[in-house]
Motif scaffolding. Structure first.
Motif, mmCIF file in Angstrom:
data_model
loop_
_atom_site.group_PDB
_atom_site.id
_atom_site.type_symbol
_atom_site.label_atom_id
_atom_site.label_comp_id
_atom_site.label_asym_id
_atom_site.label_seq_id
_atom_site.Cartn_x
_atom_site.Cartn_y
_atom_site.Cartn_z
ATOM 1 N N TYR A 24 0.815 -1.204 0.000
ATOM 2 C CA TYR A 24 0.000 0.000 0.000
ATOM 3 C C TYR A 24 0.850 1.257 0.000
ATOM 4 O O TYR A 24 1.962 1.276 0.542
ATOM 5 C CB TYR A 24 -0.877 0.058 1.250
ATOM 6 N N ALA A 25 0.287 2.322 -0.543
ATOM 7 C CA ALA A 25 0.793 3.653 -0.231
ATOM 8 C C ALA A 25 0.156 4.081 1.087
ATOM 9 O O ALA A 25 -1.014 3.770 1.345
ATOM 10 C CB ALA A 25 0.427 4.637 -1.327
ATOM 11 N N MET A 26 0.930 4.756 1.902
ATOM 12 C CA MET A 26 0.434 5.223 3.198
ATOM 13 C C MET A 26 0.543 6.738 3.255
ATOM 14 O O MET A 26 1.530 7.320 2.791
ATOM 15 C CB MET A 26 1.240 4.611 4.335
ATOM 16 N N GLY A 27 -0.452 7.345 3.831
ATOM 17 C CA GLY A 27 -0.459 8.794 3.911
ATOM 18 C C GLY A 27 -0.759 9.299 5.308
ATOM 19 O O GLY A 27 -1.299 8.567 6.148
ATOM 20 N N TRP A 28 -0.360 10.530 5.527
ATOM 21 C CA TRP A 28 -0.741 11.271 6.731
ATOM 22 C C TRP A 28 -1.545 12.498 6.304
ATOM 23 O O TRP A 28 -1.156 13.205 5.349
ATOM 24 C CB TRP A 28 0.485 11.719 7.528
ATOM 25 N N PHE A 29 -2.630 12.722 7.016
ATOM 26 C CA PHE A 29 -3.475 13.891 6.822
ATOM 27 C C PHE A 29 -3.651 14.557 8.185
ATOM 28 O O PHE A 29 -3.348 13.959 9.223
ATOM 29 C CB PHE A 29 -4.847 13.484 6.277
ATOM 30 N N ARG A 30 -4.182 15.779 8.158
ATOM 31 C CA ARG A 30 -4.456 16.439 9.434
ATOM 32 C C ARG A 30 -5.689 17.315 9.291
ATOM 33 O O ARG A 30 -6.038 17.760 8.195
ATOM 34 C CB ARG A 30 -3.263 17.262 9.892
ATOM 35 N N GLN A 31 -6.336 17.543 10.426
ATOM 36 C CA GLN A 31 -7.511 18.410 10.446
ATOM 37 C C GLN A 31 -7.462 19.301 11.666
ATOM 38 O O GLN A 31 -7.475 18.810 12.807
ATOM 39 C CB GLN A 31 -8.800 17.587 10.436
ATOM 40 N N ALA A 32 -7.393 20.591 11.421
ATOM 41 C CA ALA A 32 -7.407 21.583 12.494
ATOM 42 C C ALA A 32 -8.848 21.979 12.793
ATOM 43 O O ALA A 32 -9.730 21.833 11.935
ATOM 44 C CB ALA A 32 -6.591 22.804 12.081
ATOM 45 N N ALA B 39 -3.325 20.122 15.123
ATOM 46 C CA ALA B 39 -4.406 19.428 14.418
ATOM 47 C C ALA B 39 -4.507 18.014 14.958
ATOM 48 O O ALA B 39 -3.625 17.545 15.689
ATOM 49 C CB ALA B 39 -4.131 19.382 12.912
ATOM 50 N N VAL B 40 -5.564 17.342 14.551
ATOM 51 C CA VAL B 40 -5.632 15.889 14.702
ATOM 52 C C VAL B 40 -4.994 15.288 13.454
ATOM 53 O O VAL B 40 -5.351 15.659 12.335
ATOM 54 C CB VAL B 40 -7.077 15.396 14.854
ATOM 55 N N TYR B 41 -4.052 14.394 13.667
ATOM 56 C CA TYR B 41 -3.324 13.758 12.572
ATOM 57 C C TYR B 41 -3.845 12.342 12.357
ATOM 58 O O TYR B 41 -3.965 11.569 13.311
ATOM 59 C CB TYR B 41 -1.831 13.742 12.867
ATOM 60 N N TYR B 42 -4.116 12.029 11.096
ATOM 61 C CA TYR B 42 -4.655 10.730 10.712
ATOM 62 C C TYR B 42 -3.700 10.033 9.756
ATOM 63 O O TYR B 42 -3.152 10.674 8.848
ATOM 64 C CB TYR B 42 -5.996 10.882 9.997
#
Length: 123
Positions: free
Chosen positions: A32-40, A91-94
């Motif tokens: 898989y490709a893996m990613g990090w996202f965030r939401q403030a 932020a919350v990091y996912y």
């Protein structure tokens, strides 16, 4: 089915560092490709970084040069090393898994998501 569990968030002063981890279940993590996202608070979720199965990486301009994504396929874990943190990084990091291994910053291209870990940077 893939389960993702983030850890490593917390409170840090501006200029400090944190390393986030994301542990994945399943035997196909390495494909898989893996990613990090965030939401403030009050903002939409945004892309932070991606690492593909080849090890190629891709970053948002806002974190380039400060953040580094890596993976350990033997441990089914992806990491996000965050340096020179700013208040705007709060932020919350996912973490998320892209089973097609496509190069993408779009959250719609990611099939599985973790619950998130809070990162708070004090100024």
């Amino acid at each position: 089915q893939v389960q993702l569990v983030e850890s490593g968030g917390g409170l840090v002063q501006a200029g400090g560092s944190l390393r986030l981890s994301c542990a994945a279940s399943g035997r196909t993590f390495s494909s898989y490709a893996m990613g990090w996202f965030r939401q403030a608070p009050g903002k939409e979720r945004e892309f932070v970084a991606q690492i593909r199965r080849s090890g190629n990486t891709y970053y948002a301009e806002s974190v380039k040069g400060r953040f580094s994504i890596s993976r350990d396929n033997a441990k089914n874990t992806v990491y996000l090393q965050m340096n020179s943190l700013k208040a705007g990084d709060t932020a919350v990091y996912y973490c998320a898994a892209n089973t097609q291994n496509s190069r993408s910053s779009r959250d719609a291209d990611y099939d599985y998501w973790g619950q998130g870990t809070q990162v708070t940077v004090s100024s």
